[in-house]
Design a protein around this motif. Sequence first.
Motif, PDB file in Angstrom:
ATOM      1  N   VAL A 294       0.837  -1.204   0.000  1.00  0.00           N
ATOM      2  CA  VAL A 294       0.000   0.000   0.000  1.00  0.00           C
ATOM      3  C   VAL A 294       0.872   1.255   0.000  1.00  0.00           C
ATOM      4  CG1 VAL A 294      -1.672   1.352   1.327  1.00  0.00           C
ATOM      5  CG2 VAL A 294      -1.950  -1.128   1.120  1.00  0.00           C
ATOM      6  N   VAL A 295       1.903   1.254   0.843  1.00  0.00           N
ATOM      7  CA  VAL A 295       2.794   2.413   0.929  1.00  0.00           C
ATOM      8  C   VAL A 295       3.521   2.640  -0.390  1.00  0.00           C
ATOM      9  CG1 VAL A 295       4.880   3.294   2.034  1.00  0.00           C
ATOM     10  CG2 VAL A 295       3.076   2.277   3.429  1.00  0.00           C
ATOM     11  N   SER A 296       3.891   1.566  -1.080  1.00  0.00           N
ATOM     12  CA  SER A 296       4.581   1.709  -2.371  1.00  0.00           C
ATOM     13  C   SER A 296       3.667   2.326  -3.424  1.00  0.00           C
ATOM     14  CB  SER A 296       5.101   0.351  -2.854  1.00  0.00           C
ATOM     15  OG  SER A 296       4.030  -0.518  -3.206  1.00  0.00           O
ATOM     16  N   ILE A 297       2.369   2.015  -3.332  1.00  0.00           N
ATOM     17  CA  ILE A 297       1.401   2.633  -4.249  1.00  0.00           C
ATOM     18  C   ILE A 297       1.316   4.132  -3.966  1.00  0.00           C
ATOM     19  CG2 ILE A 297      -1.046   2.756  -4.871  1.00  0.00           C
ATOM     20  CD1 ILE A 297      -1.183  -0.268  -4.307  1.00  0.00           C
ATOM     21  N   VAL A 298       1.276   4.492  -2.690  1.00  0.00           N
ATOM     22  CA  VAL A 298       1.250   5.904  -2.312  1.00  0.00           C
ATOM     23  C   VAL A 298       2.498   6.614  -2.835  1.00  0.00           C
ATOM     24  CG1 VAL A 298       1.310   7.520  -0.371  1.00  0.00           C
ATOM     25  CG2 VAL A 298      -0.169   5.500  -0.267  1.00  0.00           C
ATOM     26  N   ALA A 299       3.643   5.973  -2.707  1.00  0.00           N
ATOM     27  CA  ALA A 299       4.909   6.572  -3.145  1.00  0.00           C
ATOM     28  C   ALA A 299       4.881   6.894  -4.640  1.00  0.00           C
ATOM     29  CB  ALA A 299       6.070   5.632  -2.827  1.00  0.00           C
ATOM     30  N   ARG A 300       4.248   6.015  -5.431  1.00  0.00           N
ATOM     31  CA  ARG A 300       4.196   6.239  -6.882  1.00  0.00           C
ATOM     32  C   ARG A 300       3.293   7.415  -7.245  1.00  0.00           C
ATOM     33  NH1 ARG A 300       4.515   0.482  -6.958  1.00  0.00           N
ATOM     34  NH2 ARG A 300       2.249   0.223  -7.095  1.00  0.00           N
ATOM     35  N   MET A 301       2.426   7.804  -6.329  1.00  0.00           N
ATOM     36  CA  MET A 301       1.508   8.920  -6.580  1.00  0.00           C
ATOM     37  C   MET A 301       2.131  10.270  -6.223  1.00  0.00           C
ATOM     38  SD  MET A 301      -1.884   7.092  -4.981  1.00  0.00           S
ATOM     39  CE  MET A 301      -2.913   8.557  -5.123  1.00  0.00           C
ATOM     40  N   LEU A 302       3.249  10.251  -5.505  1.00  0.00           N
ATOM     41  CA  LEU A 302       3.888  11.487  -5.066  1.00  0.00           C
ATOM     42  C   LEU A 302       4.756  12.078  -6.178  1.00  0.00           C
ATOM     43  CD1 LEU A 302       4.868  10.395  -1.443  1.00  0.00           C
ATOM     44  CD2 LEU A 302       3.002  11.927  -2.125  1.00  0.00           C
ATOM     45  N   PRO A 303       5.121  13.377  -6.085  1.00  0.00           N
ATOM     46  CA  PRO A 303       5.934  14.016  -7.128  1.00  0.00           C
ATOM     47  C   PRO A 303       7.270  13.295  -7.331  1.00  0.00           C
ATOM     48  CG  PRO A 303       4.980  15.664  -5.696  1.00  0.00           C
ATOM     49  CD  PRO A 303       4.686  14.337  -5.058  1.00  0.00           C
ATOM     50  N   ALA A 304       7.681  13.203  -8.587  1.00  0.00           N
ATOM     51  CA  ALA A 304       8.952  12.560  -8.916  1.00  0.00           C
ATOM     52  C   ALA A 304      10.116  13.470  -8.529  1.00  0.00           C
ATOM     53  CB  ALA A 304       8.993  12.259 -10.407  1.00  0.00           C
ATOM     54  N   PRO A 305      11.327  12.907  -8.419  1.00  0.00           N
ATOM     55  CA  PRO A 305      12.506  13.742  -8.149  1.00  0.00           C
ATOM     56  C   PRO A 305      12.677  14.777  -9.256  1.00  0.00           C
ATOM     57  CG  PRO A 305      13.007  11.420  -7.875  1.00  0.00           C
ATOM     58  CD  PRO A 305      11.663  11.482  -8.506  1.00  0.00           C
ATOM     59  N   GLY A 306      13.469  15.792  -8.966  1.00  0.00           N
ATOM     60  CA  GLY A 306      13.705  16.845  -9.960  1.00  0.00           C
ATOM     61  C   GLY A 306      13.561  18.200  -9.336  1.00  0.00           C
ATOM     62  N   GLY A 307      12.931  19.104 -10.061  1.00  0.00           N
ATOM     63  CA  GLY A 307      12.713  20.443  -9.507  1.00  0.00           C
ATOM     64  C   GLY A 307      14.008  21.118  -9.111  1.00  0.00           C
ATOM     65  N   ILE A 308      14.106  21.513  -7.849  1.00  0.00           N
ATOM     66  CA  ILE A 308      15.312  22.192  -7.363  1.00  0.00           C
ATOM     67  C   ILE A 308      16.334  21.194  -6.829  1.00  0.00           C
ATOM     68  CG2 ILE A 308      14.110  24.345  -6.854  1.00  0.00           C
ATOM     69  CD1 ILE A 308      14.041  23.497  -3.904  1.00  0.00           C
ATOM     70  N   GLY A 309      16.061  19.902  -7.008  1.00  0.00           N
ATOM     71  CA  GLY A 309      17.014  18.877  -6.607  1.00  0.00           C
ATOM     72  C   GLY A 309      17.288  18.862  -5.121  1.00  0.00           C
ATOM     73  N   GLU A 310      18.563  19.010  -4.755  1.00  0.00           N
ATOM     74  CA  GLU A 310      18.953  18.933  -3.355  1.00  0.00           C
ATOM     75  C   GLU A 310      18.826  20.270  -2.613  1.00  0.00           C
ATOM     76  OE1 GLU A 310      22.828  17.207  -3.095  1.00  0.00           O
ATOM     77  OE2 GLU A 310      22.182  15.294  -3.939  1.00  0.00           O
ATOM     78  N   ALA A 311      18.481  21.323  -3.321  1.00  0.00           N
ATOM     79  CA  ALA A 311      18.205  22.598  -2.639  1.00  0.00           C
ATOM     80  C   ALA A 311      16.921  22.438  -1.826  1.00  0.00           C
ATOM     81  CB  ALA A 311      18.073  23.713  -3.663  1.00  0.00           C
ATOM     82  N   ARG A 312      16.697  23.324  -0.893  1.00  0.00           N
ATOM     83  CA  ARG A 312      15.506  23.222  -0.047  1.00  0.00           C
ATOM     84  C   ARG A 312      14.820  24.572   0.089  1.00  0.00           C
ATOM     85  NH1 ARG A 312      17.674  21.990   5.976  1.00  0.00           N
ATOM     86  NH2 ARG A 312      18.220  19.975   5.065  1.00  0.00           N
ATOM     87  N   ARG A 313      13.502  24.505   0.271  1.00  0.00           N
ATOM     88  CA  ARG A 313      12.707  25.698   0.476  1.00  0.00           C
ATOM     89  C   ARG A 313      11.717  25.445   1.608  1.00  0.00           C
ATOM     90  NH1 ARG A 313      16.108  26.897  -2.548  1.00  0.00           N
ATOM     91  NH2 ARG A 313      15.991  27.959  -4.577  1.00  0.00           N
ATOM     92  N   MET A 314      11.363  26.506   2.319  1.00  0.00           N
ATOM     93  CA  MET A 314      10.338  26.385   3.345  1.00  0.00           C
ATOM     94  C   MET A 314       8.961  26.451   2.684  1.00  0.00           C
ATOM     95  SD  MET A 314      11.700  28.408   6.704  1.00  0.00           S
ATOM     96  CE  MET A 314      10.537  27.510   7.741  1.00  0.00           C
ATOM     97  N   GLY A 315       8.007  25.748   3.297  1.00  0.00           N
ATOM     98  CA  GLY A 315       6.675  25.710   2.727  1.00  0.00           C
ATOM     99  C   GLY A 315       6.064  27.083   2.523  1.00  0.00           C
ATOM    100  N   LYS A 316       6.262  27.975   3.481  1.00  0.00           N
ATOM    101  CA  LYS A 316       5.649  29.305   3.401  1.00  0.00           C
ATOM    102  C   LYS A 316       6.124  30.083   2.181  1.00  0.00           C
ATOM    103  CE  LYS A 316       9.197  31.292   6.414  1.00  0.00           C
ATOM    104  NZ  LYS A 316       9.476  31.871   7.746  1.00  0.00           N
ATOM    105  N   ASP A 317       7.273  29.678   1.605  1.00  0.00           N
ATOM    106  CA  ASP A 317       7.801  30.349   0.422  1.00  0.00           C
ATOM    107  C   ASP A 317       7.361  29.683  -0.873  1.00  0.00           C
ATOM    108  OD1 ASP A 317       9.248  32.155   2.051  1.00  0.00           O
ATOM    109  OD2 ASP A 317      10.867  30.688   2.281  1.00  0.00           O
ATOM    110  N   ARG A 318       6.567  28.611  -0.770  1.00  0.00           N
ATOM    111  CA  ARG A 318       6.187  27.863  -1.966  1.00  0.00           C
ATOM    112  C   ARG A 318       4.673  27.750  -2.113  1.00  0.00           C
ATOM    113  NH1 ARG A 318       9.454  29.073  -4.802  1.00  0.00           N
ATOM    114  NH2 ARG A 318       8.947  27.403  -6.278  1.00  0.00           N
ATOM    115  N   GLU A 319       3.953  28.748  -1.629  1.00  0.00           N
ATOM    116  CA  GLU A 319       2.504  28.743  -1.765  1.00  0.00           C
ATOM    117  C   GLU A 319       2.104  28.827  -3.244  1.00  0.00           C
ATOM    118  OE1 GLU A 319       0.474  28.079   0.508  1.00  0.00           O
ATOM    119  OE2 GLU A 319       1.225  28.794   2.451  1.00  0.00           O
ATOM    120  N   SER A 320       0.995  28.182  -3.558  1.00  0.00           N
ATOM    121  CA  SER A 320       0.463  28.176  -4.917  1.00  0.00           C
ATOM    122  C   SER A 320      -1.053  28.251  -4.834  1.00  0.00           C
ATOM    123  CB  SER A 320       0.883  26.898  -5.646  1.00  0.00           C
ATOM    124  OG  SER A 320       0.323  25.762  -4.992  1.00  0.00           O
TER     125      SER A 320
END
Length: 343
Positions: A294-320
Amino acid sequence: MHISWQKKAVLWTMAGVGAWVALKSGLAKKRAIDFRGKTVVITGGSRGLGLEIARLLAQEGANLALCARDADELDRARHELQAYGVSVYTQPCELTDKSQIDQFITNVQKAFGPIDVLINNAGIILVTPYENATEADFRESMETNFWAAFHMVNAVLPKMRLRKQGRIVNIASIGGKVAIPHLSTYSTSKFALVGYSEGLRAELLNDGIYVTTICPGLMRTGSPRNALFKGQNEKEYAAFKISDSIPLLTMSSENAARQVVEACRHGQVERLLSLPAKVGVAIQGVAPNLLAEVVSIVARMLPAPGGIGEARRMGKDRESALSESVLTTLTDKAAERNNENLN
C-alpha cells in the motif's frame, strides 16, 4: 451442570479481560498526577502542538518553561500563557547544541526549582524524494529529532532520579512506526526516538520516572508552512498541506494536545493519536507485507525527483493556488491559532 470446555474457555477469557481492565484502571488512578504547581519543560513550545500543550497545562496551573529557536515566537507565546495567571519562563535555544540545552535546564531550575515533567516536542520535517536527500539531511534530522531529546533527557534525569519521581514525554510520530514515503529522514529519526523512548521507560520505572511515547498521525497544527521541501518542492508542499487538512484523516491540534496531557498525567507507556495511525500500526503488526504494498502505491503517486534537486525551500515560500485553496482551509486556520504565521 456440565459446562463444555468451550464455554469454560470463554468464561476464563472474559474473567481475564475483566481483571486486566480493572488492573489497568487501578494503575492509571494510582499513577495520576496533578499538574498544579508542577514545573513542565516543553521543547518547541512556542508554536504548533507544543503551544497547544502549554495552553492546557497553563489552565491546570503548571509552571511552564519553553524553549525554541525564535525569540519573537517565544515572546508571543509567553504573553499569551501568562494570561492564565501562571509563571512562564522562555529562552531561545538551539537544541542541536548540547551546551545550550544544559544552560537552559540550569536556568529553569534556578527560576522554578526541580523539573517535574519534560515534554520533548521540538522537531524538524523535511519532505523530499530519497533521490534528493543527502547524508547531511539525515544527520540534521537525527540531531534535531533524536539527539536533542536524548540530551534533554540526560539534562533533567539526575535530579529526577534523586527525587524518585518525574515524567518524560517523547513526541515521536506514526512515522516512527511505519516508514512514510518522501519522509525518510524524518522517519529514520523518529524510529530512533521510539526505540530509545521505549527502552528508557523500562529502565526508569524503578526510579519512579514514567516515560511516555506519543506517536501522532497527521495533525492540523499549521506546521506545513514551516516544514522544508526539496525536489519538486511546490508540488510536494501542496500535497503535504492538503493531506494535513483532510478532516477524517487528520486530528485537530487541540484534541492531540489533550491526549498528550492525559497520557502524561497517567504515566501511560504509549499513545497513538488518530484512528488512521492506530490502523496503520495494527496492519504493520499483523500484515507488514500488505502495508508495504500500500505504501509503495502511495509513493508512486507522489511528485517525482527533480525540480530544485537537493536545494531546499520552506513551505511558506512555496505557496500556490492549490496550496492556498479551500482544500487547505483547516491547516491555515490552525496556523493562525498556533503561532505558525509569525515569520
